[in-house]
Write a protein that holds these residues in place. Structure first.
Motif, PDB file in Angstrom:
ATOM      1  N   TRP A   4      -9.367   5.835 -22.051  1.00 24.81           N
ATOM      2  CA  TRP A   4     -10.123   6.356 -20.916  1.00 24.81           C
ATOM      3  C   TRP A   4     -10.876   7.603 -21.368  1.00 24.81           C
ATOM      4  O   TRP A   4     -10.443   8.349 -22.231  1.00 24.81           O
ATOM      5  N   TRP A  26       1.148  -0.218  -7.137  1.00 20.84           N
ATOM      6  CA  TRP A  26       0.917   0.579  -8.338  1.00 20.84           C
ATOM      7  C   TRP A  26       2.223   1.239  -8.777  1.00 20.84           C
ATOM      8  O   TRP A  26       2.936   1.817  -7.974  1.00 20.84           O
ATOM      9  N   ARG A 103      -4.092  -4.537 -13.740  1.00 17.39           N
ATOM     10  CA  ARG A 103      -5.138  -3.553 -13.500  1.00 17.39           C
ATOM     11  C   ARG A 103      -4.524  -2.173 -13.712  1.00 17.39           C
ATOM     12  O   ARG A 103      -3.348  -1.952 -13.405  1.00 17.39           O
ATOM     13  N   ARG A 105      -4.946   2.292 -13.641  1.00 21.52           N
ATOM     14  CA  ARG A 105      -5.614   3.482 -13.118  1.00 21.52           C
ATOM     15  C   ARG A 105      -5.120   4.704 -13.873  1.00 21.52           C
ATOM     16  O   ARG A 105      -3.921   4.832 -14.158  1.00 21.52           O
ATOM     17  N   PRO A 116      -7.901   7.886  -8.093  1.00 17.78           N
ATOM     18  CA  PRO A 116      -7.917   7.812  -9.561  1.00 17.78           C
ATOM     19  C   PRO A 116      -9.166   8.424 -10.175  1.00 17.78           C
ATOM     20  O   PRO A 116     -10.219   8.502  -9.533  1.00 17.78           O
ATOM     21  N   GLU A 119     -10.594   3.364 -13.114  1.00 21.64           N
ATOM     22  CA  GLU A 119      -9.814   2.140 -12.913  1.00 21.64           C
ATOM     23  C   GLU A 119     -10.381   1.042 -13.797  1.00 21.64           C
ATOM     24  O   GLU A 119     -11.607   0.921 -13.956  1.00 21.64           O
TER      25      GLU A 119
END
Length: 349
Positions: A4, A26, A103, A105, A116, A119
């Motif tokens: 990221w 999550w 998925r 975050r 977030p 993502e």
């Protein structure tokens, strides 16, 4: 594998990673938090890649990363997992199962998972993630050179490698030392735009065909699918030597043209003779008068004109690519010097 990024590359505050399985709730995964400088490159990693120490030392003493330092560090992060661990923007999730969808975050430490920083897309384990090739490739030819452009997609890949071959069935050799990075520039109105072309190659051989293949490079050093080979034919733009010393002899309505040419090039195919008439002020319209090109040995040609008047002539040497090198223009005034017909049937009374 996950990475990221922020525009400044370095997250100065700690971040936390969350995961959702099959669009479920999550849950936090990985270490308690990710922080810049938390995981330092090991001695073995530095021994394999001494640049790790230099870059990590530079970043530890830099309050704001920008310019060349930002570029070098960002590029390094695309190809070095140890460097990403030092930056605190990398995690390898090994607790995944084929067939499930995931998925992710990334969230600032202390913030809610509903707020977030970034993502991921939905990823299905076992499905191919090989990205499509570089899109919308086009090119422009110049003299012994070619310029390429493609659709910029900075979210899909960070750079492009270019390969060149002389046959369509081989990718050939890599002609870019490093992947090509493209960025916007300011136009005269101050608007950020991409340059017209992203890659150029010069000093190519005339009368030769090349095949270019483009491969995008992703943020984990992975390669996208290769593009289809782009066929580029380099034209011969070297003109032959022009005919010299064009002369004329006028016989009534016929004009005999004579010239000479010193050198016979390997790609010379013949002479083309042009005749012109005045089209208006400072304008002459020329047309070719010989259907078949004249061979090198023929350095003369007789042209019949339809009527008396002022004519313009020039001779072109032509090569096998159609390039024409012209002689100087010759102005010929075809004068009426023919007597009228003899009177006949004269009678005297």
């Amino acid at each position: 594998e996950l990475k990221w990024y922020s525009k400044e590359l370095i997250f100065r505050e700690s971040t936390v990673l969350y995961r959702s399985v099959n669009n479920g709730s999550w849950e936090k995964i990985g270490p308690a938090s990710f922080s810049f400088g938390q995981v330092k490159p090991s001695a073995e990693e530095v021994k394999k890649d001494p640049e790790l120490k230099d870059l990590s030392d530079m970043l530890k003493t830099t309050k704001k990363l920008d310019g060349l330092g930002l570029l070098i560090s960002t590029l390094k992060s695309f190809n070095s997992v140890p460097f990403c661990r030092f930056l605190g923007n990398y995690y390898e999730d090994t607790q995944v199962t084929a067939g499930n969808s995931y998925r992710y975050r990334i969230v600032k430490a202390g913030e809610s998972v509903t707020n977030p920083l970034a993502e991921s897309v939905l990823l299905t384990m076992g499905a191919s993630t090989l990205n499509e090739p570089v899109d919308s490739l086009n090119f422009k030819l110049r003299k012994r050179a070619v310029d390429f452009r493609w659709k910029p997609e900075p979210d899909r890949y960070y750079g492009v490698k270019v390969f060149r071959s002389e046959t369509p069935d081989s990718i050939g050799k890599l002609v870019t030392k490093d992947p090509i990075l493209i960025s916007t520039v300011l136009d005269p109105n101050g608007k950020a735009v991409y340059p017209e072309y992203f890659f150029s190659e010069e000093k190519l051989a005339e009368k030769k065909t090349y095949y270019y293949t483009f491969v995008g490079v992703g943020f984990f050093g992975e390669h996208l699918k290769s593009s289809e080979p782009i066929r580029v034919r380099i034209k011969d733009e070297t003109f032959p030597q022009a005919p010299l010393n064009i002369q004329k002899v006028v016989y009534g309505k016929a004009v005999q043209l004579n010239w000479y040419k010193e050198n016979l090039e390997n790609d010379f195919v013949g002479y083309r003779v042009y005749q012109g008439r005045s089209k208006g002020k400072d304008s002459v319209l020329f047309n070719a008068v010989n259907e078949k090109l004249l061979p090198f040995a023929d350095s003369s040609h007789r042209v019949s004109v339809p009527e008396f008047g002022l004519y313009f002539f020039k001779v072109a040497a032509v090569d096998d690519e159609g390039n024409e090198a012209f002689s100087a223009e010759l102005v010929v005034d075809v004068i009426d010097n023919e007597p009228p017909a003899i009177p006949i049937n004269v009678r005297v009374i």
